[in-house]
Design a protein around this motif. Structure first.
Motif: not given
Length: 171
Positions: A4-20
């Motif tokens: 379980t991560r809470s770093d900014a990079e992990a949150k950005r990765k979620v957005w990168e995976m769902i944005k399209d």
């Protein structure tokens, strides 16, 4: 077991995976505790831990979100083997300025009167956590996985799987 991560990079990765991903399944609970899922489209132009959706005022999804704000969003992109589930709290919002800011012309199919349609309610989902699976997608990688499974009796490494906690500030 995923970390379980809470770093900014992990949150950005979620957005990168769902944005399209055009459509997510939004799962709510009805008054009898049954899960109800329906296709919805997140309309964010950027991501700060909140996802926005347009819905018809008085629809079952808005009623269920008002009664019990817990939601699950299931995003799937089989062509790239990316899968994300997000859980959070939904609230129903009437905000014409926000509707106009989030509006895109394809929404007119469901809301012919446009961004200021009084029949629109926004669903604001405050993301609390996510889990993602980012798997290799090439045919060659799948072929290798098959050969490894057959020859060793062990499945291949499925790719990256992490949990992301949006309730903790990145540090």
């Amino acid at each position: 077991m995923p970390e379980t991560r809470s770093d900014a990079e992990a949150k950005r990765k979620v957005w990168e995976m769902i944005k399209d991903i055009d459509v997510t399944m939004m799962v709510t609970q009805d008054g009898e505790g049954r899960f109800r899922g329906r296709p919805m489209r997140a309309v964010n132009k950027e991501f700060d831990g909140v996802l926005w959706f347009f819905a018809s005022a008085g629809s079952p999804v808005t009623g269920e979100a008002k009664d019990d704000g817990r939601v699950l969003l299931a995003f799937s992109d089989p062509s790239s083997q990316n899968y994300v589930s997000i859980y959070g709290m939904a609230e129903v919002v009437k905000d014409v300025a926000k509707q106009k800011a989030l509006w895109s012309e394809p929404l007119r199919v469901w809301f012919p009167a446009g961004a200021e349609d009084p029949k629109i309610e926004l669903i604001r989902v405050e993301c609390q956590g996510a889990e993602y699976w980012d798997s290799p997608s090439s045919t060659l990688v799948h072929a290798y996985g098959y050969i490894k499974a057959v020859t060793t009796g062990e499945p291949p490494h499925p790719g990256e799987n992490d949990k992301v906690d949006f309730t903790k500030k990145a540090g």
